[in-house]
Design an enzyme around this catalytic site. Structure first.
Site, PDB file in Angstrom:
ATOM      1  N   GLU A  13       0.864  -1.181   0.000  1.00 52.56           N
ATOM      2  CA  GLU A  13       0.000   0.000   0.000  1.00 52.56           C
ATOM      3  C   GLU A  13       0.904   1.235   0.000  1.00 52.56           C
ATOM      4  O   GLU A  13       1.560   1.537   0.986  1.00 52.56           O
ATOM      5  CB  GLU A  13      -0.922  -0.041   1.218  1.00 52.56           C
ATOM      6  CG  GLU A  13      -1.926  -1.190   1.126  1.00 52.56           C
ATOM      7  CD  GLU A  13      -2.573  -1.540   2.448  1.00 52.56           C
ATOM      8  OE1 GLU A  13      -3.640  -0.988   2.746  1.00 52.56           O
ATOM      9  OE2 GLU A  13      -2.000  -2.367   3.183  1.00 52.56           O
ATOM     10  N   ASP A  97       1.990   1.096   3.730  1.00 51.39           N
ATOM     11  CA  ASP A  97       3.186   0.262   3.876  1.00 51.39           C
ATOM     12  C   ASP A  97       4.478   0.969   3.482  1.00 51.39           C
ATOM     13  O   ASP A  97       5.550   0.642   3.997  1.00 51.39           O
ATOM     14  CB  ASP A  97       3.058  -1.006   3.016  1.00 51.39           C
ATOM     15  CG  ASP A  97       1.833  -1.825   3.366  1.00 51.39           C
ATOM     16  OD1 ASP A  97       1.391  -1.766   4.531  1.00 51.39           O
ATOM     17  OD2 ASP A  97       1.312  -2.529   2.469  1.00 51.39           O
ATOM     18  N   GLU A 147      14.206   2.164  -6.460  1.00 50.83           N
ATOM     19  CA  GLU A 147      14.275   2.542  -5.040  1.00 50.83           C
ATOM     20  C   GLU A 147      13.393   1.637  -4.186  1.00 50.83           C
ATOM     21  O   GLU A 147      13.757   1.269  -3.068  1.00 50.83           O
ATOM     22  CB  GLU A 147      13.891   4.011  -4.858  1.00 50.83           C
ATOM     23  CG  GLU A 147      14.733   5.001  -5.654  1.00 50.83           C
ATOM     24  CD  GLU A 147      16.234   4.806  -5.504  1.00 50.83           C
ATOM     25  OE1 GLU A 147      16.684   4.309  -4.456  1.00 50.83           O
ATOM     26  OE2 GLU A 147      16.971   5.137  -6.453  1.00 50.83           O
TER      27      GLU A 147
END
Length: 423
Positions: A13, A97, A147
């Site tokens: 999320e 998250d 990333e």
């Protein structure tokens, strides 16, 4: 169990924050910024489908009225500020998250992105910094995938790594052509990270109503207005779903799930999750849903393992098992003389920390602080073994819910209390 965890679909999320320089770059056109972000997330999902991981965009924040942190070209400093802001501000506002800061500032040197490694689900570390460095959405999305890969335990590729002769996502330098594959090294590092760390936040399925990006039929995730989603028509391998419309075929009740079989709900009472231990409870299908009900367990405080412990959240935490996990099968819990070190509050022997200061254990709480173990038979000399970690202050401490005396367990404040009180 390990393979089952690796095979399980993961869901991240994601919240993307656009800084004030992005607002100025796009002349305060928030629609243009959102459209660019949506496009990036679609590319992220294309890339991360290789790991059976879905990126659910659950938040977009645009700093139209000014930055909420000091965004600067020093990428390390900016990432540090953003991580702290996420931990102290954003997480208190919205559960998610991972968060990525999208900036139009020219970051230092050749840097176009930065992230913490192996930090998914960490309040500060589950963050990344992305420079809006290219006119093409896909190139910015690939930087974001890179990333995010760091957050998921992947390092830069070495010369020995390959993904079929092309530059790979985790290459140390940016390629001028779009790349969509992870290398063999990245895959190995990602699986190892998942096995070793089991980040807990990426297993729950996001609510459809939490997703802020427009529904995309064909992204393997059921969104608002869809009944199923098995990918693009050329890739769909599910006979229950019409890939072109993301609707169930006539007569079908479900697409997949632990309680879905041949497009129909399994009968009520069909076991879908076995009990893992005497402290767990088996779950059964309801006959009305394709999903197995929420994992439930025996009441906390119920005696387990022949009164060696008390149930806590489906497990039976006892000191011997914790010693096995830290020091191997030959390790057992140490005598009380070792635990007396916790009364001194020196070094790594204490019950808790407050503002960086170690608080010694009261006599009754010594088996709720640092865990002490011994190897092999105890002779005349006792060697008290313990461990600690600067990265995770809970490593090497006695687990919450562990029995510390008859009718007593360790609470979250590392106190040995009556078993009926801490839950």
């Amino acid at each position: 169990e390990q393979q089952k965890y690796l095979n399980a679909r993961k869901y991240i999320e994601l919240v993307i924050v656009a800084d004030n320089v992005m607002v100025k770059k796009y002349t305060s056109n928030s629609t243009a910024i959102r459209t660019r972000i949506y496009s990036c997330v679609n590319t992220l999902n294309l890339i991360y489908s290789a790991f059976n991981t879905h990126i659910a965009l659950t938040g977009v924040e645009i700093w139209s009225n000014g930055d909420k942190i000091n965004v600067q070209s020093n990428s390390s400093v900016t990432l540090d500020f953003f991580g702290t802001w996420r931990e102290t501000v954003l997480l208190n506002r919205k559960r998610h998250d991972n968060a990525q800061l999208l900036t139009a500032i020219d970051l230092d040197g050749p840097t176009v992105g930065l992230a913490y490694v192996g930090s998914m689900c960490n309040p500060k570390g589950s963050t990344g910094l992305i420079q809006d460095h290219n006119k093409l959405d896909v190139m910015v999305a690939i930087t974001m995938a890179h990333e995010l890969g760091h957050n998921l335990g992947m390092n830069h590729d070495g010369n020995q790594c390959n993904c079929g002769g092309n530059p790979c996502i985790m290459s140390a330098t940016l390629d001028f052509e779009p790349v969509y594959q992870f290398s063999d090294c990245s895959r190995d590092q990602h699986w190892r990270y998942l096995i070793d760390n089991r980040p807990p936040c990426i297993l729950n399925i996001p609510l459809r109503t939490d997703i802020v990006s427009p529904p995309v039929c064909g992204n393997y995730f059921v969104e608002v207005g869809e009944e199923c989603d098995c990918g693009l028509p050329a890739n769909c391998q599910n006979q229950c779903c019409n890939a072109a419309t993301c609707k169930l075929i006539p007569g079908a009740q479900c697409e997949d799930g632990e309680c879905c079989e041949r497009c129909q709900f399994k009968g009520a009472g069909t076991e879908c999750r076995a009990a893992r231990s005497e402290c767990d409870i088996a779950e059964s299908c309801t006959g009305q849903s394709p999903e197995c009900p929420t994992d439930d367990f025996q009441r906390n405080g119920q005696p387990c393992l022949n009164n060696q412990g008390y149930c806590y959240n489906g497990n039976c935490p006892i000191l011997d098992h914790q010693c096995h996990n830290l020091f191997g099968a030959g390790a057992t819990v140490a005598p009380n003389a070792c635990f007396d070190f916790n009364r001194k509050g020196q070094g790594n022997s204490y019950c808790r920390k407050q503002n960086g200061v170690t608080i010694p254990c009261a006599r009754k709480d010594i088996k709720c602080g640092r865990l002490f173990c011994v190897q092999g038979p105890i002779g005349n000399t006792i060697s008290c073994q313990s461990t600690s970690s600067q990265d995770d202050p809970d490593i090497g401490m006695v687990d919450l819910g562990t029995k510390c005396g008859d009718g007593r367990v360790c609470n979250s404040n590392r106190e040995c209390v009556d078993v009926t009180t801490p839950y």
